[in-house]
Design a protein around this motif. Structure first.
Motif, PDB file in Angstrom:
ATOM      1  N   VAL A  28       0.969  -1.202   0.062  1.00 50.02           N
ATOM      2  CA  VAL A  28       0.187  -0.205  -0.133  1.00 50.02           C
ATOM      3  C   VAL A  28       0.973   1.167   0.138  1.00 50.02           C
ATOM      4  CG1 VAL A  28      -1.813  -1.168   0.667  1.00 50.02           C
ATOM      5  CG2 VAL A  28      -0.464   0.897   2.805  1.00 50.02           C
ATOM      6  N   GLU A  29       0.053   2.367  -0.898  1.00 43.95           N
ATOM      7  CA  GLU A  29       1.012   3.358  -0.390  1.00 43.95           C
ATOM      8  C   GLU A  29       0.977   4.205   1.247  1.00 43.95           C
ATOM      9  OE1 GLU A  29       2.927   4.896  -2.412  1.00 43.95           O
ATOM     10  OE2 GLU A  29       2.711   3.487  -4.225  1.00 43.95           O
ATOM     11  N   PRO A  30       1.732   4.838   2.430  1.00 41.00           N
ATOM     12  CA  PRO A  30       1.319   5.170   2.882  1.00 41.00           C
ATOM     13  C   PRO A  30       0.639   6.053   3.050  1.00 41.00           C
ATOM     14  CG  PRO A  30       3.917   5.580   2.310  1.00 41.00           C
ATOM     15  CD  PRO A  30       2.775   4.404   1.072  1.00 41.00           C
ATOM     16  N   SER A  31      -0.124   6.411   4.394  1.00 36.73           N
ATOM     17  CA  SER A  31      -0.751   8.221   4.515  1.00 36.73           C
ATOM     18  C   SER A  31      -0.079   8.965   5.095  1.00 36.73           C
ATOM     19  CB  SER A  31      -1.846   7.480   5.873  1.00 36.73           C
ATOM     20  OG  SER A  31      -1.182   7.182   6.911  1.00 36.73           O
ATOM     21  N   ARG A  32      -0.810  10.023   5.151  1.00 37.94           N
ATOM     22  CA  ARG A  32      -0.355  10.892   5.133  1.00 37.94           C
ATOM     23  C   ARG A  32      -0.973  12.337   5.534  1.00 37.94           C
ATOM     24  NH1 ARG A  32       2.263   9.236   0.374  1.00 37.94           N
ATOM     25  NH2 ARG A  32       4.718   9.719  -0.180  1.00 37.94           N
ATOM     26  N   TYR A  33      -1.557  11.979   6.919  1.00 35.64           N
ATOM     27  CA  TYR A  33      -2.281  12.714   7.216  1.00 35.64           C
ATOM     28  C   TYR A  33      -1.523  14.027   8.307  1.00 35.64           C
ATOM     29  CZ  TYR A  33      -5.643  10.225   5.516  1.00 35.64           C
ATOM     30  OH  TYR A  33      -6.854   9.598   4.876  1.00 35.64           O
ATOM     31  N   PRO A  34      -2.019  15.374   8.476  1.00 28.49           N
ATOM     32  CA  PRO A  34      -1.583  16.037   9.700  1.00 28.49           C
ATOM     33  C   PRO A  34      -0.983  15.880  10.284  1.00 28.49           C
ATOM     34  CG  PRO A  34      -3.720  16.684   8.588  1.00 28.49           C
ATOM     35  CD  PRO A  34      -2.928  15.626   8.427  1.00 28.49           C
ATOM     36  N   ARG A  35      -0.575  16.754  11.521  1.00 30.64           N
ATOM     37  CA  ARG A  35       0.063  16.980  12.413  1.00 30.64           C
ATOM     38  C   ARG A  35      -1.071  17.621  13.418  1.00 30.64           C
ATOM     39  NH1 ARG A  35       5.420  16.175  11.399  1.00 30.64           N
ATOM     40  NH2 ARG A  35       7.039  15.140  12.394  1.00 30.64           N
ATOM     41  N   MET A  36      -1.301  17.312  14.667  1.00 31.70           N
ATOM     42  CA  MET A  36      -2.217  18.401  15.338  1.00 31.70           C
ATOM     43  C   MET A  36      -1.213  19.610  15.212  1.00 31.70           C
ATOM     44  SD  MET A  36      -4.482  17.849  18.213  1.00 31.70           S
ATOM     45  CE  MET A  36      -3.408  18.812  19.714  1.00 31.70           C
TER      46      MET A  36
END
Length: 515
Positions: A28-36
């Motif tokens: 899978v392609e890694p996720s890229r969600y932001p830091r808080m």
């Protein structure tokens, strides 16, 4: 990536795996969600972006809640990334045991909920069009010992009475000596990260806040409760710890679970190499088998070699024994992937889901899946949703965190005594090895400038030295040579070579030492 060989796959097909990385992560392609980046106020804050956490987030979203999910790393990067991903209600030899402990009604509640979880997964996958290689297959609990057959026949009866489509059979179809076992129809398997990343995309697209690389450090009870993170404050009416082992009020859980690691090897095989089913061989050394189709490749996942977390340092030997068994029984050579996982085994075989204490009913936790986290995380998500909304759920008492009586502590008395001995004796021990004498690719407790440190020397000769003392309760960490990590033998916390937390309950990194 499914239809082509990845760089790691091309390397390991020729030379064998040189480090631990799961098939799921590599396809899978890694996720890229932001830091808080600022303080947040929501209805429910979920700590842990694994299977239990995101399944719950989806249910709460459907109910109109404002939800935030935080994870100290990335979506699915913990236990979910290292599971064997069997969605099954057949959990080894469980139903005879819980019928004896809790009665037939409790066994039936557990069996019905876990069997329903399979259909609930399928419904979510269809509703949101998640391509995650979901398919149905029978699940087996088997043994190669004739003396186990009567107990397995009894387990089949108990499972069937608990609502599973189960039966006893001597014909397992396996190509090596197995005497028979319990077969449950209409079970399932999937690619767990494809599923989880699909759920995350759906959540983020509908304004659920997902924050990666955001570490929860403390929970301050109240109405609302405050989650103190390294990125700011997260305030919520309800807080759910879905972190495999909760760090908040951790002593409430360590008397009730035993931490365990087990190992998986993945081999490329031809379709039909073994029957298209999932197998679990009971007794030690336990074994697990399942096929996985990913793109145009078929894989056989071989699992086993379970032991208490942090109490085996030569983990390379665990992989070696598993590979030897696969070679001797099925002629398999050269696994492409290898990985290990971390499980919490409850004393009475049932998970813990609910408020962490009577005085903190808006702070809930889930743990103790005992190696069967795929089905039970869905069950837990539905129960947690009902608890948050105050809806009656027949499982709330059966899975209650505080159900363990003092009289039940006997099975862990020896385990906890061992932890106390390790806490004292390991702190007093003094290694003879000097850090300067460590060879490349080797790690261990060594002397550095007169003090004992946890040290690893990498292939380039650089020394990575950190404190030997786990930041949770102060036990001395042990070197894990296969995973290249520092593991705590008391409560299972894990740290990388530079001391960063890989696995809780620790929330603080090991202190770096000048080298």
């Amino acid at each position: 990536m499914d239809s082509q060989s990845s760089p790691i796959e091309e390397h390991t097909m020729q030379q064998g795996p040189t480090f631990s990385r799961s098939l799921w992560v590599d396809t899978v392609e890694p996720s890229r969600y932001p830091r808080m980046t600022r303080d947040n106020l929501v209805d429910t804050a979920i700590i842990g972006a694994g299977m239990a956490g995101l399944n719950l987030a989806l249910l709460l979203l459907q109910s109109g809640q404002r939800v935030a999910v935080i994870d100290m790393r990335e979506v699915g990067s913990g236990v979910t990334a290292n599971t064997t991903a069997k969605i099954t209600a057949l959990h080894g030899q469980l139903y005879t045991d819980i019928t004896r402990r809790f009665g037939r009604e409790a066994a039936a509640l557990h069996g019905e909920a876990n069997q329903n979880a399979i259909a609930q997964y399928e419904a979510v996958i269809k509703r949101y069009s998640i391509d995650c290689d979901f398919s149905h297959a029978p699940a087996w609990t088997v043994s190669n010992r004739e003396e186990d057959m009567a107990a397995l026949a009894a387990e089949a009866d108990a499972a069937r009475q608990s609502g599973l489509p189960a039966s006893f059979s001597r014909d397992t179809g396996l190509p090596f000596g197995v005497s028979g076992g319990v077969r449950a129809e209409n079970q399932a398997r999937f690619h767990p990260l494809k599923y989880l990343l699909g759920i995350a995309r759906e959540l983020a697209g509908r304004e659920v806040k997902i924050f990666e690389n955001t570490r929860a450090l403390e929970i301050r009870p109240g109405q609302p409760a405050d989650v103190i993170t390294d990125r700011g404050l997260l305030r919520a009416k309800h807080v759910v710890l879905a972190t495999n082992i909760p760090f908040h009020r951790s002593s409430e859980f360590f008397l009730r679970v035993v931490q365990s690691r087990s190992y998986v090897l993945a081999y490329p095989v031809e379709p039909g190499f073994i029957p298209d089913a999932m197998y679990y061989q009971t007794r030690q050394p336990f074994r697990s088998l399942r096929l996985q189709t990913s793109g145009d490749r078929t894989w056989l996942l071989v699992g086993g070699e379970k032991h208490h977390s942090g109490q085996v340092t030569d983990t390379e030997a665990c992989y070696a024994r598993l590979a030897e068994w696969a070679r001797e029984t099925m002629g398999l050579e050269n696994p492409v992937y290898r990985w290990s996982t971390h499980d919490q085994f409850p004393l009475d075989r049932l998970p813990y889901v609910g408020p962490v204490s009577r005085g903190q009913k808006n702070i809930l936790a889930v743990t103790g899946f005992g190696g069967w986290g795929m089905s039970q995380s869905m069950v837990a998500a539905h129960l947690l949703r009902d608890l948050i909304y105050g809806v009656k759920n027949s499982l709330s008492r059966t899975y209650a965190v505080g159900r363990l009586k003092l009289s039940d502590l006997g099975p862990v008395a020896g385990q906890n005594l061992h932890k106390v001995r390790r806490l004292v004796s390991d702190r007093l021990s003094s290694p003879k090895t000097q850090a300067k004498d460590l060879e490349p690719s080797h790690g261990g407790l060594t002397k550095l400038d007169g003090s004992t440190v946890a040290a690893f020397r990498d292939e380039q000769g650089e020394l990575h030295a950190v404190s030997r003392v786990c930041t949770h309760i102060g036990c001395v960490v042990q070197w894990n040579n296969a995973e290249r990590s520092w593991d705590c033998p008391c409560h299972g916390s894990r740290f990388d070579i530079d001391g960063r937390v890989l696995h809780g309950p620790a929330v603080k990194d090991l202190q770096k030492k000048k080298s």
